[in-house]
Design a protein around this motif. Structure first.
Motif, PDB file in Angstrom:
ATOM      1  N   ASN A   1      39.981  56.865  36.058  1.00 25.31           N
ATOM      2  CA  ASN A   1      40.656  55.742  35.407  1.00 25.31           C
ATOM      3  C   ASN A   1      40.632  54.499  36.289  1.00 25.31           C
ATOM      4  O   ASN A   1      40.456  53.377  35.795  1.00 25.31           O
ATOM      5  CB  ASN A   1      42.100  56.128  35.087  1.00 25.31           C
TER       6      ASN A   1
ATOM      7  N   TRP B   1      37.351  52.904  36.058  1.00 23.83           N
ATOM      8  CA  TRP B   1      37.259  52.217  34.766  1.00 23.83           C
ATOM      9  C   TRP B   1      37.963  50.856  34.811  1.00 23.83           C
ATOM     10  O   TRP B   1      37.397  49.837  34.391  1.00 23.83           O
ATOM     11  CB  TRP B   1      37.858  53.084  33.657  1.00 23.83           C
TER      12      TRP B   1
ATOM     13  N   ASN C   1      41.366  60.519  28.574  1.00 20.01           N
ATOM     14  CA  ASN C   1      40.972  59.180  29.010  1.00 20.01           C
ATOM     15  C   ASN C   1      39.751  59.248  29.928  1.00 20.01           C
ATOM     16  O   ASN C   1      38.819  58.439  29.805  1.00 20.01           O
ATOM     17  CB  ASN C   1      42.139  58.520  29.739  1.00 20.01           C
TER      18      ASN C   1
ATOM     19  N   CYS D   1      36.098  57.567  29.361  1.00 18.67           N
ATOM     20  CA  CYS D   1      35.514  56.687  30.382  1.00 18.67           C
ATOM     21  C   CYS D   1      34.108  57.150  30.743  1.00 18.67           C
ATOM     22  O   CYS D   1      33.176  56.336  30.850  1.00 18.67           O
ATOM     23  CB  CYS D   1      36.387  56.672  31.636  1.00 18.67           C
TER      24      CYS D   1
END
Length: 644
Positions: free
Chosen positions: A361, A364, A443, A447
């Motif tokens: 994350n 990202w 998530n 990604c």
């Protein structure tokens, strides 16, 4: 923006110990005392030096006794509580304390004014003190500063046989050396040993007393009508600068941080300066790291991955973000990221289920801000290994089940952020499939689906797995009767507890719920868990709810995640609220209005910082770490969203 305190804030000695300041040097060292200049806990220090960055700290200068003398009359300017002796109450002469980029104290007595300012040189273990004496009386005055030293590792007492030696350049004790410089006169005095009472350690069941010693004093005189300056510098290296230089450098450094971050809101602008206080050099890796909190915590993987987006990306400190992510990438092992980098030759510890998927994350969010395709390609093999290990299964019972969801933890493992352990007791056992871990997992898959194109790979497999995870998550986590998500899938009563972890299932860049259910989650969190200073970790109506955090270690730890208010999830709540309301003007105005109370939070506890926790029932006083990285970082992300 500058925080200004006056006599109303220290009506009593006890009131004057409530708030403190924090300065850091970028190495892991810091300076922190109360606004009246006292050491109210053993972690307080004029100069807590870091002899091996970022976690091996030694309390060098613990506190200062300051006196102002005229013609036989002595006024004690310093404030301190002692274990047996009567306290010093210099707060009676203190007319102002302020903190902008440096802490400043102003004392007034009988036509004389003393202004004290302190600073730490960025990137160097150096502390400067400057006293400005303005003598508007007709009498000669003398300012005497008596430094009290510990030369002991943070949190420990000096050795019983430990001696203090000094010459005109250096002080030595316990095998450590501290250089000093002053334009004042120095005189030897018989050794003085003080024993202190630590009010804010005793209430938490920590060591309530401690001592420090001195064998010399520093002084300067000013004639009637004369103004003079006394400077004192301490450093781990030889001193070649003046106090004015160090003070100017700290102010310029913090000003540049704020200008680079570019926030418009004054609270956000100040927080962008505060954010950098958690960034430090890590000697063992040669890069930078994020210290989780002051005065207690070190640099932990989970805390870093939660704090980094706000601390580094929202403030446009992109090079720092890259350094930190590269350090963790180099230490990836079995698809996991280190949760702790021990000092010395010990191996890192990997007991965290969230750091690795939050690493994806972070990459990202970094890429979203910079469009640095080359960095994504550099990190892609590491991220591939993370997803592969989670699918196959790795340490600490972390792995994917047949439904695509991630399970984690067994026995006495502590692998989520609610990881406190008391002996053989896990107050919040969340073994099974925690809700936020699976929100992070989905998530991460999305990604990777997007990153695959940048890396010249096919992301179809990530997309297929993400669809399976979404289907399973919607089916198994939703509680229609409570209008929110289960906290964990474990087959125990803990599953249906209403906790704050579900908010990340709405606030992450890629999420799984239908819009109406996301709105219900946000509304339920607001109804059951929201406070202006953070989210409760458990709803008040739950039988396991603890209204107060405090007392001995066992009592504190049993309450740690059982209702205690944590500041950092508040960031996810506001991001989720903005999302489900389409980031409308009305929604932004609502959030801006609710954020106004942060000004009072930044005034209380540690000036200009946000703490770790508050009591669950009535969150009026900061507790735990008085400055917490992910608390600051997550609120900065909210301000960034509001100003975009």
């Amino acid at each position: 923006m500058k925080w200004i305190y006056g006599k109303q804030d220290w009506k009593t000695r006890e009131r004057g110990l409530e708030n403190c300041y924090l300065m850091t040097d970028g190495l892991g060292g810091y300076s922190s005392l109360t606004m009246t200049g006292a050491a109210a806990r053993n972690d307080h220090a004029v100069f807590m030096a870091c002899v091996q960055s970022p976690n091996y700290r030694v309390c060098m200068v613990h506190r200062l006794r300051e006196t102002l003398e005229t013609e036989g009359k002595t006024r004690i300017l310093s404030t301190q509580e002692f274990a047996k002796e009567s306290p010093e109450e210099g707060f009676r002469y203190l007319t102002e304390f302020s903190f902008g980029d440096t802490p400043v104290w102003r004392f007034t007595a009988d036509g004389m004014e003393v202004e004290k300012e302190a600073a730490m040189k960025p990137g160097s273990g150096t502390l400067a003190l400057r006293y400005r004496i303005t003598n508007r009386s007709r009498r000669r005055c003398r300012l005497t500063v008596t430094p009290f030293y510990q030369f002991a590792p943070k949190g420990k007492e000096p050795g019983k046989d430990q001696t203090l030696s000094w010459d005109e350049k250096k002080i030595e004790s316990g095998g450590w050396s501290l250089f000093y410089a002053t334009n004042g006169s120095v005189r030897r005095v018989p050794e003085i040993r003080e024993q202190y009472y630590y009010r804010y350690d005793e209430c938490d069941g920590r060591r309530s007393t401690g001592y420090a010693v001195t064998s010399h004093q520093i002084w300067l005189e000013a004639e009637g009508g004369e103004s003079r300056e006394l400077e004192i510098l301490y450093s781990l290296d030889e001193i070649r600068e003046k106090a004015d230089d160090v003070i100017r450098q700290q102010k310029e450094y913090r000003k540049n941080l704020a200008e680079k971050a570019g926030f418009l809101h004054p609270l956000a602008e100040f927080l962008s300066r505060s954010a950098n206080q958690f960034v430090a050099k890590r000697e063992s890796t040669g890069g930078k790291t994020i210290l989780a909190g002051f005065p207690f915590f070190e640099d932990w993987g989970r805390d870093t991955m939660i704090a980094l987006p706000g601390i580094c990306i929202s403030t446009k400190q992109y090079d720092t973000a890259r350094q930190i992510l590269r350090t963790f990438a180099a230490h990836e092992q079995d698809g996991l990221m280190p949760n702790l980098f021990p000092e010395g030759k010990n191996e890192p510890m990997y007991n965290t289920a969230d750091a690795a998927i939050l690493f994806i994350n972070c990459v990202w969010l970094y890429w979203q801000a910079t469009k640095d395709d080359a960095f994504v390609r550099e990190m892609y093999p590491v991220m591939e290994r993370i997803v592969r290990a989670y699918r196959k299964g790795t340490r600490y019972a972390i792995g994917m089940d047949e439904d695509g969801l991630i399970r984690a933890g067994e026995g006495l493992d502590q692998v989520t952020w609610m990881d406190v352990r008391v002996g053989e007791i896990l107050p919040t056992p969340r073994h099974g499939k925690p809700v936020e871990i699976n929100a992070y997992w989905y998530n991460a898959l999305r990604c990777m689906e997007e990153f695959s194109g940048l890396a010249g790979r096919d992301g179809a497999d990530y997309a297929r797995l993400a669809r399976r995870v979404k289907e399973s998550f919607r089916e198994k986590f939703w509680m229609e009767e409570k209008h929110c998500l289960k906290d964990v899938l474990s087959g125990t009563e803990a599953d249906a507890q209403v906790r704050c972890n579900q908010i990340w299932a709405v606030s992450m860049p890629f999420t799984m719920l239908e819009p109406e259910r996301e709105r219900q989650v946000v509304d339920t969190v607001f109804e059951k868990l929201y406070t202006p200073y953070g989210l409760r970790t458990l709803e008040e109506s739950d039988p396991q709810f603890h209204p107060v955090y405090g007392g001995e270690v066992l009592e504190r730890d049993l309450a740690y995640h059982q209702g205690t208010v944590w500041a950092f999830p508040l960031g996810a709540y506001y991001l989720a609220y903005l999302k489900v309301n389409g980031e409308s003007r009305e929604a932004k105005e609502t959030v801006k209005g609710q954020l106004e109370v942060l000004e009072s939070a930044l005034r209380e506890g540690c000036c200009g910082q946000l703490p770790e926790i508050y009591d669950g029932e009535n969150p009026v006083s900061s507790k735990g770490c008085f400055a917490q990285a992910w608390s600051v970082g997550e609120l900065l992300r909210v301000f960034e969203k509001l100003e975009k």
